[in-house]
Design an enzyme around this catalytic site. Structure first.
Site, PDB file in Angstrom:
ATOM      1  N   ASN A  52       4.314  -4.356  -2.139  1.00  0.00           N
ATOM      2  CA  ASN A  52       3.036  -4.892  -2.612  1.00  0.00           C
ATOM      3  C   ASN A  52       2.308  -3.742  -3.300  1.00  0.00           C
ATOM      4  O   ASN A  52       1.770  -2.866  -2.633  1.00  0.00           O
ATOM      5  CB  ASN A  52       2.231  -5.421  -1.412  1.00  0.00           C
ATOM      6  CG  ASN A  52       0.810  -5.809  -1.783  1.00  0.00           C
ATOM      7  OD1 ASN A  52       0.485  -5.954  -2.962  1.00  0.00           O
ATOM      8  ND2 ASN A  52      -0.043  -5.978  -0.780  1.00  0.00           N
TER       9      ASN A  52
ATOM     10  N   LYS B 213      -0.340  -3.739  -5.026  1.00  0.00           N
ATOM     11  CA  LYS B 213      -1.813  -3.860  -5.052  1.00  0.00           C
ATOM     12  C   LYS B 213      -2.349  -3.509  -6.444  1.00  0.00           C
ATOM     13  O   LYS B 213      -1.677  -3.760  -7.432  1.00  0.00           O
ATOM     14  CB  LYS B 213      -2.434  -2.995  -3.941  1.00  0.00           C
ATOM     15  CG  LYS B 213      -1.804  -3.269  -2.577  1.00  0.00           C
ATOM     16  CD  LYS B 213      -2.567  -2.696  -1.435  1.00  0.00           C
ATOM     17  CE  LYS B 213      -1.846  -3.035  -0.135  1.00  0.00           C
ATOM     18  NZ  LYS B 213      -2.568  -2.624   1.057  1.00  0.00           N
TER      19      LYS B 213
ATOM     20  N   HIS C 169      -3.355 -12.340   1.652  1.00  0.00           N
ATOM     21  CA  HIS C 169      -3.445 -10.929   2.058  1.00  0.00           C
ATOM     22  C   HIS C 169      -4.840 -10.644   2.605  1.00  0.00           C
ATOM     23  O   HIS C 169      -5.831 -11.184   2.112  1.00  0.00           O
ATOM     24  CB  HIS C 169      -3.137 -10.011   0.869  1.00  0.00           C
ATOM     25  CG  HIS C 169      -2.932  -8.597   1.300  1.00  0.00           C
ATOM     26  ND1 HIS C 169      -3.982  -7.758   1.572  1.00  0.00           N
ATOM     27  CD2 HIS C 169      -1.805  -7.889   1.563  1.00  0.00           C
ATOM     28  CE1 HIS C 169      -3.507  -6.589   1.971  1.00  0.00           C
ATOM     29  NE2 HIS C 169      -2.186  -6.641   1.978  1.00  0.00           N
TER      30      HIS C 169
ATOM     31  N   GLU D  21      -6.790  -8.281   2.244  1.00  0.00           N
ATOM     32  CA  GLU D  21      -7.753  -7.777   1.247  1.00  0.00           C
ATOM     33  C   GLU D  21      -8.346  -8.936   0.437  1.00  0.00           C
ATOM     34  O   GLU D  21      -9.512  -8.889   0.048  1.00  0.00           O
ATOM     35  CB  GLU D  21      -7.055  -6.744   0.337  1.00  0.00           C
ATOM     36  CG  GLU D  21      -6.840  -5.431   1.079  1.00  0.00           C
ATOM     37  CD  GLU D  21      -5.603  -4.654   0.652  1.00  0.00           C
ATOM     38  OE1 GLU D  21      -5.072  -4.890  -0.445  1.00  0.00           O
ATOM     39  OE2 GLU D  21      -5.167  -3.797   1.446  1.00  0.00           O
TER      40      GLU D  21
ATOM     41  N   GLU E 239       0.461  -8.705   9.256  1.00  0.00           N
ATOM     42  CA  GLU E 239      -0.122  -7.422   8.859  1.00  0.00           C
ATOM     43  C   GLU E 239      -1.414  -7.179   9.632  1.00  0.00           C
ATOM     44  O   GLU E 239      -2.473  -7.693   9.250  1.00  0.00           O
ATOM     45  CB  GLU E 239      -0.436  -7.431   7.362  1.00  0.00           C
ATOM     46  CG  GLU E 239       0.781  -7.636   6.483  1.00  0.00           C
ATOM     47  CD  GLU E 239       0.586  -7.038   5.096  1.00  0.00           C
ATOM     48  OE1 GLU E 239       1.402  -6.211   4.719  1.00  0.00           O
ATOM     49  OE2 GLU E 239      -0.403  -7.375   4.421  1.00  0.00           O
TER      50      GLU E 239
ATOM     51  N   GLY F 281      -2.888   0.602   5.245  1.00  0.00           N
ATOM     52  CA  GLY F 281      -3.388   1.747   4.489  1.00  0.00           C
ATOM     53  C   GLY F 281      -4.068   2.802   5.348  1.00  0.00           C
ATOM     54  O   GLY F 281      -4.726   3.697   4.840  1.00  0.00           O
TER      55      GLY F 281
ATOM     56  N   SER G  36       1.245   0.276   7.024  1.00  0.00           N
ATOM     57  CA  SER G  36       1.709   1.659   7.158  1.00  0.00           C
ATOM     58  C   SER G  36       3.179   1.761   7.554  1.00  0.00           C
ATOM     59  O   SER G  36       3.567   2.646   8.304  1.00  0.00           O
ATOM     60  CB  SER G  36       0.823   2.436   8.140  1.00  0.00           C
ATOM     61  OG  SER G  36      -0.519   2.469   7.672  1.00  0.00           O
TER      62      SER G  36
HETATM   63  P1  PGA Z   1       0.316  -0.353   3.524  1.00  0.00           P
HETATM   64  O1  PGA Z   1      -0.062  -1.820   3.002  1.00  0.00           O
HETATM   65  O2  PGA Z   1       1.821  -0.318   3.628  1.00  0.00           O
HETATM   66  O3  PGA Z   1      -0.198   0.579   2.469  1.00  0.00           O
HETATM   67  O4  PGA Z   1      -0.335  -0.172   4.842  1.00  0.00           O
HETATM   68  C1  PGA Z   1       0.649  -2.959   3.413  1.00  0.00           C
HETATM   69  C2  PGA Z   1       0.028  -4.184   2.781  1.00  0.00           C
HETATM   70  O5  PGA Z   1      -1.203  -4.280   2.713  1.00  0.00           O
HETATM   71  O6  PGA Z   1       0.762  -5.101   2.335  1.00  0.00           O
END
Ligand code: PGA
Length: 251
Positions: free
Chosen positions: A9, A11, A96, A98, A168, A174, A214
């Site tokens: 992903n 982003k 997601h 976000e 998630e 992140g 992460s």
């Molecule tokens: P990350 O993000 O691996 O940077 O923690 C995962 C995601 O939000 O899909």
């Protein structure tokens, strides 16, 4: 059928040139990798889809990171499921955290998006997960149950079977703070149980449930070794071909 899957992903990262370069690197690395035991997908910004589709092979799946909750019309700035599908993309990330957090996406909205994606034969990678407070107050299993019930349980068993789920935990995205393999397994087994109760064991057993938050080459092996963890949705570590491939080859 339940599959092992590693999906990137990206982003809101990379310019078009950088994104095409990264896609080429991942494509090349995948082509040369011996013994890849999972499906590999990259989910990229809308602006990159058509260009990335032109430089990758069939073996590397392509997806969008979102799509609109309407099929077409006067929705300035939105990108529909048919538009995504017309680029050659086969997947779309929906729900997601976000999108839920910063853009107010509710289960009602997500229901529409899932239906529109499925109508275009796009495979939704549907994200669920609790925030830190819910992890700490012990409500995390209920929170995720509710997210699944509200957005997905109007689907027929056949349509539900087309989804990929991604657990998630928001506190792990992140942050560098990964859920332990035990925490991931506990939630994934719970999710499978929730699906089984509604759609039966066969649908539940066939559902691919990815872990995200992460995930990196150093912890992927331990996470993927868990019985109900079928792969990962990878943010930061997907922005570098070598680290992404380090996760792909963790199976
Ligand atoms: P990350 O993000 O691996 O940077 O923690 C995962 C995601 O939000 O899909």
């Amino acid at each position: 059928m339940r599959k092992n899957i590693v999906a990137g992903n990206w982003k809101m990262n990379t310019t078009l040139a950088e994104g095409v370069g990264l896609a080429k690197d991942v494509n090349e690395a995948l082509k040369n990798a011996a013994d890849v035991k999972c499906d590999v997908v990259i989910c990229v910004p809308f602006t990159h889809l058509a260009s990335v589709a032109a430089v990758i092979d069939e073996k590397l799946g392509l997806g969008a990171e979102n799509c609109a909750d309407h099929v077409k019309g006067a929705y300035t700035g939105e990108v529909s499921a048919p538009m995504v599908a017309s680029t050659g993309a086969k997947y779309v990330i929906l729900g997601h955290s976000e999108r839920r957090q910063y853009y107010g996406e509710t289960s009602e909205i997500l229901k529409e998006k899932v239906n529109l994606a499925l109508a275009e034969n796009l495979t939704p990678i549907f994200c669920i997960g609790e925030v830190l407070e819910e992890r700490e107050n012990g409500s995390f299993l209920d929170v995720v149950t509710k997210q699944i019930q509200e957005a997905l349980f109007d689907l027929s068993a056949e349509d539900f079977g087309k989804l990929i789920l991604a657990y998630e935990p928001v506190w792990a995205i992140g942050t560098g703070k990964t859920a332990t393999a035990e925490q991931a397994q506990e939630m994934h087994a719970h999710i499978r149980g929730v699906i089984a109760e509604k759609y039966g064991k066969e649908v539940a057993d066939n559902c691919s449930i990815l872990y995200g938050g992460s995930c990196k080459p150093s912890n992927a092996k331990e996470l993927f070794a868990k019985a109900d963890v079928d792969g990962g949705l990878i943010g930061g570590a997907a922005l570098d071909a070598a680290s992404f491939m380090g996760i792909v080859t963790a199976f």
